[in-house]
Scaffold this motif. Structure first.
Motif, PDB file in Angstrom:
ATOM      1  N   CYS A  20       2.324  26.206 -16.267  1.00  8.55           N
ATOM      2  CA  CYS A  20       1.810  26.865 -14.903  1.00  8.55           C
ATOM      3  C   CYS A  20       0.911  28.049 -15.191  1.00  8.55           C
ATOM      4  CB  CYS A  20       2.916  27.532 -14.408  1.00  8.55           C
ATOM      5  SG  CYS A  20       2.471  28.293 -12.637  1.00  8.55           S
ATOM      6  N   LYS A  24       4.374  32.485 -11.190  1.00  9.83           N
ATOM      7  CA  LYS A  24       5.426  32.159 -10.213  1.00  9.83           C
ATOM      8  C   LYS A  24       6.916  31.984 -11.090  1.00  9.83           C
ATOM      9  CE  LYS A  24       7.163  28.466  -7.063  1.00  9.83           C
ATOM     10  NZ  LYS A  24       6.735  27.359  -6.710  1.00  9.83           N
ATOM     11  N   LYS A  60      -1.720  21.597 -10.681  1.00  8.09           N
ATOM     12  CA  LYS A  60      -1.514  22.545  -9.529  1.00  8.09           C
ATOM     13  C   LYS A  60      -2.366  21.610  -8.176  1.00  8.09           C
ATOM     14  CE  LYS A  60      -3.392  26.947  -7.492  1.00  8.09           C
ATOM     15  NZ  LYS A  60      -4.383  27.848  -7.976  1.00  8.09           N
ATOM     16  N   LEU A  61      -3.314  20.918  -8.711  1.00  8.95           N
ATOM     17  CA  LEU A  61      -4.105  20.178  -7.530  1.00  8.95           C
ATOM     18  C   LEU A  61      -3.280  19.074  -7.190  1.00  8.95           C
ATOM     19  CD1 LEU A  61      -7.904  19.323  -7.569  1.00  8.95           C
ATOM     20  CD2 LEU A  61      -5.966  17.538  -7.048  1.00  8.95           C
ATOM     21  N   LYS A  63       0.275  18.794  -7.480  1.00  3.89           N
ATOM     22  CA  LYS A  63       1.533  19.249  -6.812  1.00  3.89           C
ATOM     23  C   LYS A  63       1.134  19.650  -5.421  1.00  3.89           C
ATOM     24  CE  LYS A  63       4.815  22.928  -7.216  1.00  3.89           C
ATOM     25  NZ  LYS A  63       4.614  23.635  -6.008  1.00  3.89           N
ATOM     26  N   GLU A  64       0.194  20.324  -5.153  1.00  2.00           N
ATOM     27  CA  GLU A  64      -0.339  20.643  -3.615  1.00  2.00           C
ATOM     28  C   GLU A  64      -0.641  19.270  -2.815  1.00  2.00           C
ATOM     29  OE1 GLU A  64      -3.695  23.252  -4.057  1.00  2.00           O
ATOM     30  OE2 GLU A  64      -2.262  25.098  -4.557  1.00  2.00           O
ATOM     31  N   ALA A  65      -1.208  18.615  -3.516  1.00  4.93           N
ATOM     32  CA  ALA A  65      -1.574  17.106  -2.591  1.00  4.93           C
ATOM     33  C   ALA A  65      -0.230  16.304  -2.452  1.00  4.93           C
ATOM     34  CB  ALA A  65      -2.616  16.384  -3.659  1.00  4.93           C
ATOM     35  N   GLU A  67       2.905  17.590  -1.962  1.00  2.00           N
ATOM     36  CA  GLU A  67       3.507  18.366  -0.785  1.00  2.00           C
ATOM     37  C   GLU A  67       2.823  18.342   0.521  1.00  2.00           C
ATOM     38  OE1 GLU A  67       3.526  22.484  -2.652  1.00  2.00           O
ATOM     39  OE2 GLU A  67       5.272  21.840  -4.000  1.00  2.00           O
ATOM     40  N   ASN A  68       1.388  18.266   0.619  1.00  2.00           N
ATOM     41  CA  ASN A  68       0.718  18.318   1.779  1.00  2.00           C
ATOM     42  C   ASN A  68       0.306  16.776   2.218  1.00  2.00           C
ATOM     43  OD1 ASN A  68       0.590  21.074   1.865  1.00  2.00           O
ATOM     44  ND2 ASN A  68      -0.853  21.247   0.578  1.00  2.00           N
ATOM     45  N   GLN A  70      -1.744  14.484   0.718  1.00  2.00           N
ATOM     46  CA  GLN A  70      -3.181  14.326   0.838  1.00  2.00           C
ATOM     47  C   GLN A  70      -3.816  13.413  -0.174  1.00  2.00           C
ATOM     48  OE1 GLN A  70      -4.283  18.755   0.602  1.00  2.00           O
ATOM     49  NE2 GLN A  70      -4.572  18.517   2.824  1.00  2.00           N
ATOM     50  N   ASN A 124      -8.876  16.890  -4.805  1.00  2.00           N
ATOM     51  CA  ASN A 124      -8.268  16.869  -3.543  1.00  2.00           C
ATOM     52  C   ASN A 124      -9.135  16.383  -2.509  1.00  2.00           C
ATOM     53  OD1 ASN A 124      -6.422  17.073  -1.379  1.00  2.00           O
ATOM     54  ND2 ASN A 124      -5.343  18.679  -1.999  1.00  2.00           N
ATOM     55  N   HIS A 126      -8.326  15.900   0.657  1.00  2.00           N
ATOM     56  CA  HIS A 126      -7.553  16.790   1.994  1.00  2.00           C
ATOM     57  C   HIS A 126      -7.925  15.739   3.007  1.00  2.00           C
ATOM     58  CE1 HIS A 126      -7.934  20.651  -0.038  1.00  2.00           C
ATOM     59  NE2 HIS A 126      -9.059  20.493  -0.572  1.00  2.00           N
TER      60      HIS A 126
END
Length: 232
Positions: A20, A24, A60-61, A63-65, A67-68, A70, A124, A126
């Motif tokens: 990470c 966090k 990180k990228l 994981k965000e994709a 969760e969202n 995308q 991503n 988006h």
């Protein structure tokens, strides 16, 4: 919650902290320590690759994709080809000592597993996607993908450690001299041959005869490359 349970949680957080970029998970561990949790340090799990700086941004990228919901795109390098891929990412997976993303590939129209270290140009897009009804992910190292092939291989006893490391201690069989015999499946013949080549002269394909013959022809082609002198 027992001290042993808290120690297990801290060990898990430390493993995530190893890949990470943010603080966090370190902050979560500090909170647990503040609440009286203790860690003996008897278990250390490092999930990072040799080049952590290349892995962390990808995790990180993705994981965000995930969760969202995308789409992501990337250039992927496989043994067969190099090509652009767009996928709906559903899971980040750590297995076989590597990180993967499991998702629906728009070009293949099916679920696929992609190794993060083989990706470049990850982005991503988006662009949101509707969640699909996907199968439950399962990992069986001996049964890879559709189109699998079956083979039996004899390995010299000197590489027994590696066979156990790769496949576990239950599957291999042994002769009186301690040499290893293994029946397993593989995704395709070319990648199967590449795996066998990593053992040098310590592996011999026993069956089927067709694979044995084809592998012999491959070895002859390799040998021919070294039968000629390099030009000055």
């Amino acid at each position: 919650m027992s001290t042993e349970d808290m120690g297990a949680i801290i060990a898990g957080l430390k493993s995530l902290d190893s890949v990470c970029e943010t603080k966090k998970y370190r902050q979560l561990m500090d909170k647990l320590y503040a609440d009286g949790a203790k860690s003996t340090g008897s278990i250390i799990i490092d999930l990072s690759m040799w080049d952590k700086t290349a892995l962390s941004p990808k995790l990180k990228l993705i994981k965000e994709a995930v969760e969202n919901r995308q789409l992501i795109s990337f250039t992927y390098y496989s043994p067969e080809r190099t090509e652009e891929r767009k996928i709906e990412p559903y899971r980040l997976i750590y297995q076989w000592s590597s990180w993967y993303v499991w998702g629906y590939c728009l070009s293949r129209k099916d679920m696929r597993l992609f190794k993060l270290s083989r990706m470049t140009g990850l982005a991503n897009l988006h662009i949101p996607f509707e969640k699909r009804d996907i199968p439950e992910y399962s990992c069986d190292k001996l049964r890879h993908t559709k189109g699998e092939i079956e083979a039996e291989v004899k390995f010299d006893k000197s590489v027994k450690w590696r066979i156990i490391d790769d496949f576990g201690a239950e599957l291999p069989q042994y002769d009186e001299e301690g040499n290893v015999f293994l029946k397993f499946t593989w995704s395709d013949v070319p990648s199967f041959f590449r795996y066998i080549l990593t053992f040098g002269d310590c592996a011999e394909i026993i069956s089927p005869a067709k694979y044995r013959e084809d592998f012999s022809e491959l070895l002859k082609k390799i040998s021919c490359k070294y039968d000629t002198q390099l030009s000055d």
